[in-house]
Design a protein around this motif. Sequence first.
Motif, short mmCIF file in Angstrom:
data_model
loop_
_atom_site.label_atom_id
_atom_site.label_comp_id
_atom_site.label_asym_id
_atom_site.label_seq_id
_atom_site.Cartn_x
_atom_site.Cartn_y
_atom_site.Cartn_z
N HIS A 256 52.29 34.53 -23.79
CA HIS A 256 51.40 34.09 -24.85
C HIS A 256 51.85 32.72 -25.33
O HIS A 256 53.00 32.53 -25.70
CB HIS A 256 51.45 35.11 -26.00
N VAL A 257 50.92 31.78 -25.31
CA VAL A 257 51.26 30.42 -25.72
C VAL A 257 51.23 30.32 -27.24
O VAL A 257 50.17 30.42 -27.85
CB VAL A 257 50.28 29.40 -25.11
N LEU A 258 52.39 30.15 -27.82
CA LEU A 258 52.47 30.00 -29.28
C LEU A 258 52.05 28.58 -29.66
O LEU A 258 51.33 28.37 -30.61
CB LEU A 258 53.91 30.26 -29.73
N GLY A 474 59.86 26.44 -30.71
CA GLY A 474 59.75 27.89 -30.52
C GLY A 474 60.47 28.64 -31.62
O GLY A 474 59.94 29.60 -32.18
N ALA A 475 61.65 28.17 -31.98
CA ALA A 475 62.42 28.82 -33.03
C ALA A 475 61.75 28.61 -34.38
O ALA A 475 61.57 29.57 -35.15
CB ALA A 475 63.84 28.29 -33.05
N THR B 168 48.34 34.31 -37.38
CA THR B 168 48.72 33.10 -36.67
C THR B 168 49.72 33.35 -35.56
O THR B 168 49.66 32.77 -34.50
CB THR B 168 49.24 32.04 -37.65
N VAL B 169 50.62 34.28 -35.79
CA VAL B 169 51.66 34.49 -34.80
C VAL B 169 51.06 34.97 -33.50
O VAL B 169 51.47 34.60 -32.42
CB VAL B 169 52.69 35.50 -35.32
N LYS B 170 50.04 35.79 -33.65
CA LYS B 170 49.44 36.33 -32.44
C LYS B 170 48.32 35.46 -31.92
O LYS B 170 47.77 35.69 -30.88
CB LYS B 170 48.92 37.72 -32.71
N LYS B 171 47.99 34.49 -32.69
CA LYS B 171 46.91 33.58 -32.33
C LYS B 171 45.69 34.35 -31.86
O LYS B 171 45.35 34.34 -30.68
CB LYS B 171 47.38 32.62 -31.25
#
Lengths: 644, 181
Positions: A256-258, A474-475, B168-171
């Motif tokens: 999953h692209v954050l 990422g962090a 948002t975290v999971k978009k």
Amino acid sequence: MPLWVPVRSQVAPAACLSPSPEAPRALSLFSSSSVFPLPNSQCLVWRTDLLVISSFRMAEQPYMVASDSETTGDDKSQSAFHDLAIGIEVGTSKCSIAVWNGAQVELLRNTRKQKAMRSYVMFKDDTSTGEVPSGGASNKTAYEEKEILSGSAIFNMKRLIGRADTDPIVHASKNLPFVVQTLDIGVKPFIAALVNNVWRSTTPEEVLAIFLVELKTMAEVQLKRPIRNVVLTIPVSFNRFQQIRVERACTMAGLHVLRLMPEPTAVALLYAQQQQQQQQSLHGSMGSGCEKVALIFNMGAGYCDVATTATAGGVSQIKAMQGCTLGGEDILKNVLYHLLPNFDSLYSNRDMNKIRSMGLLRIAAQDAIHRLSTQSSVQINVDLGDGTKMQRVLHQSEFEEVNRNVFEICEKLIKLCLADSKLAAEDINDVILVGGCSRIPKIRSLVLGLCKKEKEYEGMDALEAAVTGAALEGAVASGITDPSGSLDMLTIQATPLSLGIRVHGGGFVPIIQRNTAIPARKSMIFTTTQDGQTEALIVVYEGEGKMVEENHLMGYFKVTAIPLAPKGTAEISVCMDIDAANTLRVFAGAMMLGTDRANSPFFEVRMPTLDDAHGWCAQALVKTHGSALDLTTIPKELQPQKVQ
Amino acid sequence: MECNKDEALRAKEIAEKKFLERDLNGAKKFALKAQNLFPALEGICQMIATLDVYLASEEIAVGEKDWYAILSLSVSANEDTVKKQYRKLALQLHPDKNRSVGAEGAFKLISEAWSVLSDKSRRMLYDQKRSAKGFSQKTSQPNKNNNVPSNANGFYNFVNTAASKAQTVKKSTYVTPALCI
């Protein structure tokens, strides 16, 4: 868990067919299923000849990691680490992974202890293997460059992904050992690898996905936890089509692209951290310190990016970005054609021997270019195997002459970027040079010269800066905090390309200008071009051209229920919104006359909605509807002042 | 202590609910209550910072938002102060740093304020408009406001971003389509 897979056609097969709404997880069976036995795993065969992807039903509870995971209240930071996004830089030539280890960023190594791994996928004997030996299968063969160039491997996928067969970059890729065919009709190019003396077709996305599966597996084995979230770096010049393709490849690989981060902005984040730490050690406090302006020049094998950033107090704000498809590949091509002016006619026939000798020449040229970074002339000695031998000396001056166009484009990009950010050379405190091509002496002197600097910024590894920044992001974006304050920073991203809509006559009206800080939301009011027009077409484009045909068509939809009115009086509001994850949404609807209330519910459309053949769609729209559904701008003084 | 924390958590939840119901003052009241009860409550400072920006954005000066109030700056603030204040707020409000509902919308507001006030000519134009209308020269009071929605679009904005923030975290691909207006 909501469905996060982009709702578009052709999404990863694994995702579409998975009956569970959860994220699909894809792993190559042979490499890791034995390492992480998962419940409810269901297999589905996706291009059996290439790879078996299994889609797992991921329970909310992640994998059981060796130690018994505590789930009590103060275990928050621990559980946060399960979701910690890793940073990946998939370069045109090399690729690397990095992760925040709780104190600093660490680059992962493959079993051959390499931090930079060659990006390619070998198609051979009905299995596929990338460069990355996945932990358990560490005895996987490491292919030599010669084999990678044998036609059986696909590489340079970063250059090819998301491009139509009309794209000059795709045309320029026809001299690669694998097959790239173009028919100039605006669809995906035909790409094929040689397997058992047959050309087997594939797509850049598929190749990238296979490669990412390998990387993911490698990281999972080393970090002993499942990997789901990633921050991926991309070139500045990637349009939204290319971004979607990269995201799709990630989806296929179960990632999953954050965040997708333009490479220089990742470097900017690392710079912000370094500045912050420097100031802390100098002043012993978290003072916001003075502002430092840096120019970041990043040139790898496939792309060239320039960005300027203003940094203070750990916040790095991107002022402007410029990018283009220019890199080591172009330099290599120039050198190849210089060494063998009849390169094209020589290699038009792709029999095994020709491909082999082409590969040998490529290796020799690449090696010569590398050596020219430290020597003024190099000797090229190569036996091309077909009776021809090449023996000659290549001088630095010759090299610079054949690549003059490359250097000119670099210069242009830097100047554009400085102009966009309203900066003069004197305003720049640091010049950061990253990417493989930044080692070319001519490029260093050119960038430093334009910025009027004696020397470049030190303290960054040119090949690791982007991936390190991605791991930091990422962090940060995973909500990790660090007591010592080394994660107290932020990069405020900007949009590299303007976004807007088509107006009457084929003009492009940007609604979000390039270099706008994101997240962002902007809106504009448009009006009708016909008397009694009740419907209007919102055609969304991305780019910098004044006319729409110079830009990328993202998608289109119709706004209905416009109140009956003479032309030029109805009001249609078009709003564009980019969120923190860089997703673009367009909202549009007709307003009631003389009010700021909507006449009927607005439309919300996530862009892009199109896939291929975008040129055709635009033509078809004009052919079918003429200007009946056109919109036009209203004078500036009539635009509502409020900004929403 | 722990029972205070529970109380504070509940107050914070009510504040979130009030925010989604567009009752900014109510939301702020409960957020402050939560902070009083348990100052170390996770995310409470960010939540209050977010709410302050929304409250300030309700103020309309000369047909535009009161950009000074949004950045809680005085009209006389110099370039450097504007820059510092924007950075400070960005660190508090950027969705990477702030998980409370509406953070994204608040960040957009301060970005917009920054784009006006950091641009010399745009700021001058804005200042001229303000002084022409005799708008007060002193610091705007972010908290002084009416509860009437200034414009429907504004609310549409924050409800929507609030919803997207929550995921948002999971978009998530799709945000609850908050009906426009």
